[in-house]
Design a protein around this motif. Sequence first.
Motif, PDB file in Angstrom:
ATOM      1  N   ASP A   1       0.805  -1.223   0.000  1.00  0.00           N
ATOM      2  CA  ASP A   1       0.000   0.000   0.000  1.00  0.00           C
ATOM      3  C   ASP A   1       0.839   1.275   0.000  1.00  0.00           C
ATOM      4  O   ASP A   1       0.291   2.381  -0.066  1.00  0.00           O
ATOM      5  N   ASN A   2       2.181   1.147   0.037  1.00  0.00           N
ATOM      6  CA  ASN A   2       3.051   2.298  -0.161  1.00  0.00           C
ATOM      7  C   ASN A   2       3.389   2.509  -1.631  1.00  0.00           C
ATOM      8  O   ASN A   2       4.195   3.372  -1.979  1.00  0.00           O
ATOM      9  N   GLY A   3       2.783   1.681  -2.500  1.00  0.00           N
ATOM     10  CA  GLY A   3       2.994   1.788  -3.938  1.00  0.00           C
ATOM     11  C   GLY A   3       4.152   0.992  -4.480  1.00  0.00           C
ATOM     12  O   GLY A   3       4.349   0.931  -5.699  1.00  0.00           O
ATOM     13  N   VAL A   4       4.921   0.354  -3.620  1.00  0.00           N
ATOM     14  CA  VAL A   4       6.090  -0.419  -4.044  1.00  0.00           C
ATOM     15  C   VAL A   4       5.657  -1.807  -4.488  1.00  0.00           C
ATOM     16  O   VAL A   4       4.780  -2.432  -3.880  1.00  0.00           O
ATOM     17  N   THR A   5       6.281  -2.292  -5.558  1.00  0.00           N
ATOM     18  CA  THR A   5       6.053  -3.663  -6.014  1.00  0.00           C
ATOM     19  C   THR A   5       7.318  -4.482  -5.842  1.00  0.00           C
ATOM     20  O   THR A   5       8.435  -3.962  -5.885  1.00  0.00           O
ATOM     21  N   GLY A   6       7.128  -5.780  -5.672  1.00  0.00           N
ATOM     22  CA  GLY A   6       8.246  -6.714  -5.581  1.00  0.00           C
ATOM     23  C   GLY A   6       7.993  -7.913  -6.460  1.00  0.00           C
ATOM     24  O   GLY A   6       6.843  -8.323  -6.662  1.00  0.00           O
ATOM     25  N   LEU A   7       9.068  -8.476  -6.989  1.00  0.00           N
ATOM     26  CA  LEU A   7       8.972  -9.639  -7.863  1.00  0.00           C
ATOM     27  C   LEU A   7       9.647 -10.857  -7.242  1.00  0.00           C
ATOM     28  O   LEU A   7      10.742 -10.760  -6.683  1.00  0.00           O
ATOM     29  N   GLY A   8       8.980 -11.997  -7.363  1.00  0.00           N
ATOM     30  CA  GLY A   8       9.560 -13.270  -6.943  1.00  0.00           C
ATOM     31  C   GLY A   8       9.248 -14.328  -7.973  1.00  0.00           C
ATOM     32  O   GLY A   8       8.334 -14.174  -8.789  1.00  0.00           O
ATOM     33  N   GLU A   9       9.983 -15.404  -7.946  1.00  0.00           N
ATOM     34  CA  GLU A   9       9.847 -16.437  -8.985  1.00  0.00           C
ATOM     35  C   GLU A   9       9.799 -17.821  -8.365  1.00  0.00           C
ATOM     36  O   GLU A   9      10.474 -18.102  -7.373  1.00  0.00           O
TER      37      GLU A   9
ATOM     38  N   GLY B   1      12.932  -4.635   0.526  1.00  0.00           N
ATOM     39  CA  GLY B   1      14.205  -3.988   0.236  1.00  0.00           C
ATOM     40  C   GLY B   1      14.015  -2.679  -0.505  1.00  0.00           C
ATOM     41  O   GLY B   1      14.635  -1.655  -0.172  1.00  0.00           O
ATOM     42  N   LYS B   2      13.141  -2.681  -1.508  1.00  0.00           N
ATOM     43  CA  LYS B   2      12.899  -1.455  -2.272  1.00  0.00           C
ATOM     44  C   LYS B   2      12.221  -0.391  -1.401  1.00  0.00           C
ATOM     45  O   LYS B   2      12.511   0.805  -1.524  1.00  0.00           O
ATOM     46  N   SER B   3      11.316  -0.805  -0.526  1.00  0.00           N
ATOM     47  CA  SER B   3      10.649   0.150   0.350  1.00  0.00           C
ATOM     48  C   SER B   3      11.643   0.847   1.275  1.00  0.00           C
ATOM     49  O   SER B   3      11.511   2.048   1.575  1.00  0.00           O
ATOM     50  N   LEU B   4      12.630   0.104   1.732  1.00  0.00           N
ATOM     51  CA  LEU B   4      13.619   0.646   2.673  1.00  0.00           C
ATOM     52  C   LEU B   4      14.838   1.216   1.962  1.00  0.00           C
ATOM     53  O   LEU B   4      15.736   1.767   2.613  1.00  0.00           O
ATOM     54  N   GLY B   5      14.897   1.050   0.637  1.00  0.00           N
ATOM     55  CA  GLY B   5      16.009   1.589  -0.129  1.00  0.00           C
ATOM     56  C   GLY B   5      17.310   0.832   0.030  1.00  0.00           C
ATOM     57  O   GLY B   5      18.395   1.412  -0.122  1.00  0.00           O
ATOM     58  N   VAL B   6      17.232  -0.486   0.309  1.00  0.00           N
ATOM     59  CA  VAL B   6      18.445  -1.283   0.516  1.00  0.00           C
ATOM     60  C   VAL B   6      18.366  -2.578  -0.297  1.00  0.00           C
ATOM     61  O   VAL B   6      17.269  -3.081  -0.572  1.00  0.00           O
ATOM     62  N   PRO B   7      19.517  -3.146  -0.691  1.00  0.00           N
ATOM     63  CA  PRO B   7      19.501  -4.463  -1.333  1.00  0.00           C
ATOM     64  C   PRO B   7      18.980  -5.523  -0.367  1.00  0.00           C
ATOM     65  O   PRO B   7      19.083  -5.370   0.860  1.00  0.00           O
TER      66      PRO B   7
ATOM     67  N   PRO C   1      18.410  -1.282  -4.766  1.00  0.00           N
ATOM     68  CA  PRO C   1      17.460  -1.726  -3.738  1.00  0.00           C
ATOM     69  C   PRO C   1      16.719  -2.997  -4.171  1.00  0.00           C
ATOM     70  O   PRO C   1      16.508  -3.254  -5.356  1.00  0.00           O
ATOM     71  N   GLY C   2      16.299  -3.767  -3.186  1.00  0.00           N
ATOM     72  CA  GLY C   2      15.594  -5.019  -3.468  1.00  0.00           C
ATOM     73  C   GLY C   2      16.510  -6.015  -4.135  1.00  0.00           C
ATOM     74  O   GLY C   2      17.699  -6.124  -3.813  1.00  0.00           O
TER      75      GLY C   2
END
Length: 406
Positions: free
Chosen positions: A44-52, A118-124, A360-361
């Motif tokens: 809900d912060n607008g960030v998306t993440g990808l997993g496989e 990771g992307k939300s927090l700006g870190v890998p 990030p992420g």
Amino acid sequence: MPNITNIRCVLLSSPYADADDPEIKECFPNGPKRTIGMVEVTLDNGVTGLGEGYLAVFAPKVFESIVDLCRPQVMGKDGFDIAGRVRDLRSLCDYWSLQGAARHVIAAFEIALQDAKGKSLGVPVYDLLGGAKADMIPIYGSGGCCDAKHQFLRELDLLESLGITRYKMRAIKTDILRTAWVLEEAGKCGIEVGVDMCQNLADPPQEVDDVVVYVEAVHALTDYRMIFVEEAIGPDAPEGFKALRGRIDVPVCGGEIITTPKEMIERINNDVYDFVQPDASVMGGISAVMDVFEAAKARGTDVVVHAWGGAAAIMASYHAAFAAGGKLVEYPMLDFPLGVEMIGDQGRIVDGQLLRPTAPGLGLTLTPEMEARYPFDETAVYSCALIDFGPPPDSYWARDGEGEGT
């Protein structure tokens, strides 16, 4: 903490390898194209993440159906509580798939949540796991799906250009002259060779004696030595791997098909392998691979992550290796443009070393334009039926001129 607002299943198909590569002729009846399956999580912060999940390479519609089943179980819940979301998914799936297909799908969710956090927090992602233990990790070239000499030589040229000094080929127990030929040619370039005997699809598995005879016959033809033998026995025969360790002086490894850290840790504690090969997209995610690293360290067993899926699968395993202090990782060599595009500059190899990703992420890129270029093709699946395509006889690899080809 941000909650999960959307779950999207993403199936994409990309050109893969060449039509004349043996893996295509044996395992891809509809030609050189491969499918991957991903879960995209939106917070809900607008960030998306990808997993496989690796499952989609083989059964993309099954992957999609399990994602659909799992979606309501996590919607609206805290996306940063990754362990909690994995528990939710396991409560839904473990009864009917404690091991196997559902674990691949749970892996996709877990990896996507790691990426989004990771992307939300700006870190890998590796920073979420305690930080990277190194700025680079040695990498080995994973190819060797070749039935012609020029194909092998092309791969060795690629490895030399990247400074990679370790190479994995595929071979079966009758490939004695072929394996010796590769050991010799690679040795001229200063490249050591390990052998994947491809027993992950074998039922019943080959006998330990068969592997011993193969190794001894190859080593009788060359002064170069295999640096490991991978999946030399079938997946449900850990006792065979353990017995093999006592019969040959080549490190024995395996484990890419194991879908729970519990099973792999049991094998580690039982001294089944010299080193293990967990895959984040198979085992239930990055955290599962981290559990394996921890148990292996306590036992003195090395961990070399498996990486043979698409970009999210590969980068998930790489981040685990950086976070856990991995000493070696796998570099899949067969051409896969979608994966290359998604990884971009986050998978750089310099002087035979994988450089630590910094974005990030997971560091992946997926745009609507990319998705449009690689639409899902339901015929682009890896078939475990294994087509007998008629590879050349082992005599083709003889060095005395008999049976040689071009």
